[in-house]
Design a protein around this motif. Structure first.
Motif, mmCIF file in Angstrom:
data_model
loop_
_atom_site.group_PDB
_atom_site.id
_atom_site.type_symbol
_atom_site.label_atom_id
_atom_site.label_comp_id
_atom_site.label_asym_id
_atom_site.label_seq_id
_atom_site.Cartn_x
_atom_site.Cartn_y
_atom_site.Cartn_z
ATOM 1 N N ILE A 165 -9.226 -16.379 11.119
ATOM 2 C CA ILE A 165 -10.004 -17.603 10.992
ATOM 3 C C ILE A 165 -9.810 -18.463 12.238
ATOM 4 O O ILE A 165 -8.687 -18.686 12.678
ATOM 5 C CB ILE A 165 -9.578 -18.411 9.744
ATOM 6 C CG1 ILE A 165 -9.686 -17.546 8.492
ATOM 7 C CG2 ILE A 165 -10.417 -19.665 9.609
ATOM 8 C CD1 ILE A 165 -9.195 -18.237 7.226
ATOM 9 N N HIS A 166 -10.917 -18.905 12.815
ATOM 10 C CA HIS A 166 -10.879 -19.884 13.895
ATOM 11 C C HIS A 166 -11.656 -21.096 13.403
ATOM 12 O O HIS A 166 -12.226 -21.075 12.317
ATOM 13 C CB HIS A 166 -11.521 -19.321 15.157
ATOM 14 C CG HIS A 166 -10.880 -18.051 15.645
ATOM 15 N ND1 HIS A 166 -9.759 -18.038 16.428
ATOM 16 C CD2 HIS A 166 -11.205 -16.750 15.423
ATOM 17 C CE1 HIS A 166 -9.413 -16.793 16.690
ATOM 18 N NE2 HIS A 166 -10.274 -15.968 16.089
ATOM 19 N N SER A 167 -11.673 -22.153 14.210
ATOM 20 C CA SER A 167 -12.458 -23.300 13.782
ATOM 21 C C SER A 167 -13.074 -23.969 14.995
ATOM 22 O O SER A 167 -12.386 -24.275 15.971
ATOM 23 C CB SER A 167 -11.568 -24.283 13.008
ATOM 24 O OG SER A 167 -12.366 -25.250 12.386
ATOM 25 N N PHE A 173 -12.383 -27.246 20.970
ATOM 26 C CA PHE A 173 -11.071 -26.760 20.568
ATOM 27 C C PHE A 173 -11.238 -25.731 19.465
ATOM 28 O O PHE A 173 -12.164 -25.818 18.661
ATOM 29 C CB PHE A 173 -10.215 -27.887 19.983
ATOM 30 C CG PHE A 173 -9.803 -28.944 20.957
ATOM 31 C CD1 PHE A 173 -9.090 -28.627 22.098
ATOM 32 C CD2 PHE A 173 -10.110 -30.279 20.716
ATOM 33 C CE1 PHE A 173 -8.683 -29.617 22.984
ATOM 34 C CE2 PHE A 173 -9.715 -31.270 21.598
ATOM 35 C CZ PHE A 173 -8.996 -30.940 22.728
ATOM 36 N N CYS A 174 -10.270 -24.798 19.371
ATOM 37 C CA CYS A 174 -10.126 -24.039 18.142
ATOM 38 C C CYS A 174 -9.162 -24.836 17.285
ATOM 39 O O CYS A 174 -8.064 -25.158 17.721
ATOM 40 C CB CYS A 174 -9.550 -22.653 18.395
ATOM 41 S SG CYS A 174 -9.179 -21.818 16.838
ATOM 42 N N ALA A 175 -9.579 -25.183 16.079
ATOM 43 C CA ALA A 175 -8.759 -26.067 15.248
ATOM 44 C C ALA A 175 -7.980 -25.325 14.171
ATOM 45 O O ALA A 175 -7.187 -25.931 13.480
ATOM 46 C CB ALA A 175 -9.620 -27.145 14.609
ATOM 47 N N GLU A 176 -8.219 -24.033 14.001
ATOM 48 C CA GLU A 176 -7.452 -23.306 12.979
ATOM 49 C C GLU A 176 -6.494 -22.363 13.681
ATOM 50 O O GLU A 176 -6.922 -21.526 14.484
ATOM 51 C CB GLU A 176 -8.398 -22.532 12.053
ATOM 52 C CG GLU A 176 -7.696 -21.799 10.924
ATOM 53 C CD GLU A 176 -6.975 -22.738 9.973
ATOM 54 O OE1 GLU A 176 -7.640 -23.524 9.302
ATOM 55 O OE2 GLU A 176 -5.725 -22.689 9.929
ATOM 56 N N TYR A 177 -5.217 -22.491 13.326
ATOM 57 C CA TYR A 177 -4.190 -21.700 14.004
ATOM 58 C C TYR A 177 -4.513 -20.207 13.930
ATOM 59 O O TYR A 177 -4.727 -19.661 12.846
ATOM 60 C CB TYR A 177 -2.831 -21.979 13.369
ATOM 61 C CG TYR A 177 -1.731 -21.176 13.981
ATOM 62 C CD1 TYR A 177 -1.356 -21.396 15.301
ATOM 63 C CD2 TYR A 177 -1.082 -20.182 13.270
ATOM 64 C CE1 TYR A 177 -0.363 -20.653 15.891
ATOM 65 C CE2 TYR A 177 -0.079 -19.431 13.846
ATOM 66 C CZ TYR A 177 0.271 -19.674 15.160
ATOM 67 O OH TYR A 177 1.256 -18.921 15.732
ATOM 68 N N CYS A 178 -4.536 -19.568 15.111
ATOM 69 C CA CYS A 178 -4.997 -18.178 15.152
ATOM 70 C C CYS A 178 -4.048 -17.294 15.934
ATOM 71 O O CYS A 178 -4.394 -16.196 16.341
ATOM 72 C CB CYS A 178 -6.400 -18.125 15.738
ATOM 73 S SG CYS A 178 -6.543 -18.940 17.334
ATOM 74 N N GLY A 179 -2.817 -17.798 16.180
ATOM 75 C CA GLY A 179 -1.866 -16.956 16.884
ATOM 76 C C GLY A 179 -1.349 -17.648 18.136
ATOM 77 O O GLY A 179 -1.648 -18.810 18.394
ATOM 78 N N ARG A 229 -1.868 -17.853 21.321
ATOM 79 C CA ARG A 229 -2.636 -18.616 22.307
ATOM 80 C C ARG A 229 -3.736 -19.472 21.674
ATOM 81 O O ARG A 229 -4.775 -19.729 22.274
ATOM 82 C CB ARG A 229 -3.161 -17.678 23.383
ATOM 83 C CG ARG A 229 -1.982 -17.232 24.267
ATOM 84 C CD ARG A 229 -2.386 -16.347 25.412
ATOM 85 N NE ARG A 229 -3.617 -16.777 26.033
ATOM 86 C CZ ARG A 229 -4.552 -15.939 26.471
ATOM 87 N NH1 ARG A 229 -4.392 -14.646 26.341
ATOM 88 N NH2 ARG A 229 -5.634 -16.404 27.044
ATOM 89 N N HIS A 230 -3.462 -19.907 20.472
ATOM 90 C CA HIS A 230 -4.373 -20.803 19.755
ATOM 91 C C HIS A 230 -4.770 -21.999 20.616
ATOM 92 O O HIS A 230 -5.952 -22.334 20.735
ATOM 93 C CB HIS A 230 -3.654 -21.250 18.470
ATOM 94 C CG HIS A 230 -4.270 -22.370 17.734
ATOM 95 N ND1 HIS A 230 -5.584 -22.373 17.342
ATOM 96 C CD2 HIS A 230 -3.735 -23.538 17.278
ATOM 97 C CE1 HIS A 230 -5.833 -23.500 16.686
ATOM 98 N NE2 HIS A 230 -4.731 -24.223 16.646
ATOM 99 N N SER A 231 -3.778 -22.614 21.269
ATOM 100 C CA SER A 231 -4.105 -23.810 22.051
ATOM 101 C C SER A 231 -4.795 -23.450 23.361
ATOM 102 O O SER A 231 -5.227 -24.331 24.098
ATOM 103 C CB SER A 231 -2.863 -24.658 22.303
ATOM 104 O OG SER A 231 -1.924 -23.929 23.072
ATOM 105 N N GLY A 232 -4.899 -22.146 23.658
ATOM 106 C CA GLY A 232 -5.657 -21.740 24.833
ATOM 107 C C GLY A 232 -7.092 -21.379 24.483
ATOM 108 O O GLY A 232 -7.904 -21.079 25.352
ATOM 109 N N MET A 233 -7.405 -21.415 23.196
ATOM 110 C CA MET A 233 -8.757 -21.051 22.756
ATOM 111 C C MET A 233 -9.640 -22.295 22.806
ATOM 112 O O MET A 233 -10.090 -22.802 21.793
ATOM 113 C CB MET A 233 -8.710 -20.462 21.346
ATOM 114 C CG MET A 233 -10.011 -19.805 20.961
ATOM 115 S SD MET A 233 -9.789 -18.769 19.537
ATOM 116 C CE MET A 233 -11.478 -18.660 18.981
ATOM 117 N N VAL A 234 -9.806 -22.782 24.018
ATOM 118 C CA VAL A 234 -10.529 -24.037 24.212
ATOM 119 C C VAL A 234 -11.644 -23.809 25.216
ATOM 120 O O VAL A 234 -11.678 -22.790 25.903
ATOM 121 C CB VAL A 234 -9.582 -25.133 24.731
ATOM 122 C CG1 VAL A 234 -8.517 -25.458 23.695
ATOM 123 C CG2 VAL A 234 -8.932 -24.722 26.034
HETATM 124 CU CU LIG Z 1 -7.173 -20.992 16.992
#
Ligand SMILES: [Cu+2]
Ligand SMILES: [Cu+2]
Lengths: 317, 533
Positions: A143-145, A178-184, A186-191
């Motif tokens: 899940i991503h957001s 931003f990706c707002a759902e924790y996805c692993g 590099r979640h904070s790099g999914m921007v």
């Molecule tokens: Cu994410």
């Protein structure tokens, strides 16, 4: 270190002002409420402070009037905000009919965008201002957001389903995605960035790259490659329901009931065809879950959509 | 001197580890949850260090995911949920109702061992690779993609759940069956009402999280397709199951805290509580409503708008009984004799922080606004105001208030007031900026963040270091007081309540003779009640 301190993100969509209005109203009401409690506590605590250990204040019996007052007033305020929040939610989730279509595939850890005409981008989405954009989103893995603070929109992209959201940018500019759902890890790099442009600039941008095939054209190829055509096209070998004019129509189901043939149902029928079968057919088709990628799936749906009747966003071009 | 205190005899480690005395079990729990509190805090320190700078530089991205996951798992499952019920509840439920022990003393000891077993398994998982799923274990990430020790942690939390269930059962039976003669339901201290409501939630809710985690383990370890869409499962189903317990869990953490506050406010205003029955039934209302609001965690997941509206409306409703409590505590001060001793400072702190936490809950209940703030630091700030500002303030307030009873000695008042103030300031500096960060759009669980958000993050980290110091001070002086603190009499606060009628520390049997109750709770004056309003 950058010494800036903002209290609001930029307001760059048609709904941002409305969301902020609700936010400010809630800030005001809860601020008043918090101050009321704080003042009462401070005043009572000082006025009735213990002067001697021998003090024995007279007990106070409760008051039904007061209890009713502080039950009913918060209740009414709460219900008012409930109504406000809900009506705003419908604005945020109901896609305007003339929206432009963009297809989004989320995967760890990037955002892939495809314009209907075929131009693709990664972690950057160019859109015209003043035009609603409808995002049809799918996830390859977890899940991503999809979250753009300046637009005040967010939508989870849940694997196994098609997630839809929309926005209309009001000012040209670059806005954070931003990706707002924790996805692993590099979640904070999914921007990424949403680049809103004046319509003329955008049209130029769209044509700047030789687009190659449109989404629907790619979908048509996949349709043939995966052998869908052999059963779903007219002629003697037709064994599955015809797909012309299917999208957006209600179809009758085997075993009773109907379903709207939208993105969700088409996805389900491709990935696990046995779930809801069209009346008059039996389950001959293999499940394509895992055999088609999310991108192919969205291309296929774009193709089926192009077979009409025109859905939102298609007749405009 | 008649019977010896529960602390003094019998002696020896064995007598402690095999004790069935609810007071000693409370101490065993106090030691264990305190250890986990400081472990969870250590993770928090590392998180705040990382977030000092926008770049993800202090720790690796992989490590960061483990840090916030373990911070959440440890704090929620091994500290916040058990803290007040198993320490203060265990110690006080029998004493407040005039009983010699809980209904099932051996079951009580078993629940501590179950807790220790579950917690040790989770600790083992932390040491062997850790977990990186977030405390929410969202699927399919947790079942398919995570490279952490999900199965071990899941089993640890699963086992710990049984300790909750056993404690809840024990409290329910005890409160029904073991009240002293004359102690009717409306004469019970509100602490008991709150624990009763909490126990109901523990017994009804915990089995659901247990099953959910078992399903996660089954999917991950055995490859069953339950939540992973690639195997025909539904990831949203997991969220429904998970939040069906985990939203009520918030009330499991905060209801006992509210019970503590009712005791503190009355004792330090020397007055009966305003609106006893409203405060009592508000606990039950919160427990019941709390079970029907879980969907507010899924407003942006694609859940139907009408389901969203139902969950939104119910979430707004649950604010009402909370507001009733706050108003009644405030009204209790009216014409009281208000003292500013440490426990009361914590009570004031609780009311303030809980009010802010509760009010910001309304922002998240409002559908259209939640879309923007969902999964941002606004949510992080909100639930820390409830859990840290609420539960931990009440836990510390209660610990100070009953410390003379538990230990038989008094804590140093000056230091205690000072640290209460440090905690209050540190807390607000840590978490208030996070509301602003959230509205600006900083997503939670971000290892690196945009540079324009640094000022607020630095404020938050600075606050966290103050908060950390604030938590260490009581740790030191409470230990110190056990040895050097002045001995205290049975009722140093001049408080009402059966627990103050027996020596400090109490004898193992609690009461030499079974007390008979002839008064309403919180009776400080024999004068007739005056009517107000
Ligand atoms: Cu994410
Ligand atoms: Cu919740």
């Amino acid at each position: 270190m950058r010494w800036e301190l903002d209290l609001f993100p930029e307001r760059a969509s048609t709904v941002a002002g409305e969301v902020d209005a609700l936010y400010l109203a809630l800030c005001l009401v809860s601020g008043l409420f918090a101050v009321l409690i704080a003042v009462l506590i401070v005043v009572f605590a000082i006025k009735y402070r213990r002067r001697s250990e021998a003090d024995l204040p007279r007990p106070v019996s409760g008051s039904l009037g007061l209890e009713i007052t502080w039950t009913v007033i918060p209740l009414v305020i709460a219900l008012a905000f409930f109504a406000w929040g809900s009506s705003l939610y419908f604005t945020l989730t109901e896609v305007p009919r003339d929206a432009l279509e963009v297809v989004v595939v989320a995967k760890r850890w990037m955002w892939k965008f495809q314009h209907l005409e075929g131009r693709r981008e990664i972690n950057e989405l160019h859109v015209p201002v003043g035009r609603p954009i409808r995002l049809t989103m799918a996830s390859e893995d977890v899940i991503h957001s999809f979250f753009v603070p300046a637009f005040r929109i967010k939508r989870d992209v849940v694997p196994g389903r098609t997630s839809i959201t929309w926005f209309e940018a009001t000012r040209p500019g670059r806005y954070r995605l931003f990706c707002a759902e924790y996805c692993g890890a590099r979640h904070s790099g999914m921007v990424g960035w949403i680049v809103a442009m004046a319509p003329a600039d955008w049209a130029r941008w769209l044509r700047a790259e030789v687009a190659g095939e449109s989404l629907a054209q790619r979908g048509a190829k996949i349709f043939v490659q995966h052998g869908c055509a052999s059963c779903h096209r007219g002629g003697p070998s037709q064994r599955g329901p015809a797909l012309e004019g299917l999208f957006g129509r209600r179809v009758r189901l085997e075993g009773g009931g109907t379903v709207l043939a939208d993105e969700q149902y088409l996805r389900e029928s491709i990935e696990s065809p046995g779930a809801r079968i069209v009346a008059g057919y039996s389950l001959l088709m293999p499940a394509y879950r895992g055999l088609v990628s999310q991108e192919e799936l969205l291309d296929l749906i774009a193709y089926l959509r192009s077979l009409g009747p025109a859905g939102p966003g298609t007749e405009a071009r | 001197m008649s019977a010896e205190s529960y602390l003094a005899s019998p002696r020896g480690v064995r007598s402690w580890l095999l004790t069935t005395d609810h007071k000693r079990i409370a101490i065993l729990y106090l030691v264990s949850v305190t250890l986990f509190f400081f472990l969870g805090s250590a993770f928090a320190v590392a998180i705040r260090l990382e977030l000092l700078t926008p770049a993800g530089d202090a720790v690796q991205a992989d490590t960061y995911g483990r840090l916030f996951t373990m911070h959440g798992v440890v704090m929620i499952f091994f500290f916040l949920i058990p803290a007040i019920p198993t320490v203060l509840g265990n110690f006080l439920v029998p004493m407040m109702i005039g009983a010699r022990d809980l209904a099932f003393p051996r079951l009580n000891l078993l629940s501590w061992y179950v807790y220790v077993l579950g917690a040790s398994i989770s600790l083992w998982a932390i040491v062997h690779g850790g977990v990186d799923t977030g405390w929410t274990f969202y699927t399919p990430f947790s079942t398919t993609y995570s490279n952490g020790a999900v199965v071990t942690t899941g089993i640890g939390v699963f086992i710990t759940g049984f300790s909750s269930i056993l404690t809840g059962l024990n409290f329910i039976v005890t409160i029904h069956r073991m009240r002293a003669p004359g102690l009717g339901w409306y004469r019970l201290p509100l602490f008991i009402w709150a624990h009763y409501a909490t126990s109901l939630m523990m017994v009804l809710g915990t089995p659901v999280i247990a099953m959910t985690l078992l399903l996660v383990v089954a999917e991950r370890a055995l490859g069953l397709g339950i939540f992973d869409p690639a195997r025909g499962g539904d990831p949203i189903l997991f969220q429904h199951l998970f939040w069906f317990y985990s939203h009520p869990a918030v009330y499991i953490m905060v209801l006992p805290a509210m019970g503590v506050i009712s005791e503190l406010v009355t004792a330090f205003a020397k007055k009966n509580i305003f609106g006893y029955r409203f405060v009592a039934w508000a606990s039950i209302a919160i427990a019941v409503l709390g079970f029907f609001v879980w969907g507010h965690h899924m407003f942006v997941s694609g859940q139907s708008a009408y389901a969203g509206m139902v969950f939104s409306a119910l979430s707004f409703l649950v604010a009402v009984p909370s507001a009733i409590k706050v108003f009644n505590w405030t009204a209790t001060l009216y014409r009281g004799s208000v003292s500013f001793r440490t426990p009361m400072l914590y009570a004031f702190g609780f009311i303030g922080l809980f009010t802010i936490g509760g009010l910001t809950g309304l922002f998240l209940s409002a559908l259209g606004l939640d879309v923007h703030v969902h999964d941002t630091y606004f949510v992080v700030a909100h639930f820390h105001y409830i859990m840290v500002g609420g539960t931990i303030m009440a836990f510390l307030g209660g610990l100070h208030y009953w410390w003379p009873k538990i230990s038989g000695s008094s804590y140093p008042e000056g230091w205690a007031r000072f640290s209460a103030l440090v905690i209050f300031v540190g807390f607000n500096l840590t978490f208030f900026p996070q509301f602003l960060l959230g509205y600006l759009g900083m997503p939670r669980r971000y290892h690196a963040y945009p540079p324009e958000l640094q000022v607020l993050n630095v404020m938050s980290s600075a606050g966290a270091s103050i908060l950390g110091v604030g938590y260490l001070i009581p740790m030191v002086y409470l230990f110190w007081s056990m040895r050097y603190g002045a001995r205290v009499a049975a009722n140093p606060w001049g408080a009402s309540g059966l627990e103050w009628t027996t020596p400090s520390p109490p004898p193992t049997c609690n009461f030499e003779t079974t007390p008979v109750v002839t008064q309403d709770p919180y009776t400080y004056s024999s004068e007739e009640a005056q009517v107000v309003g």
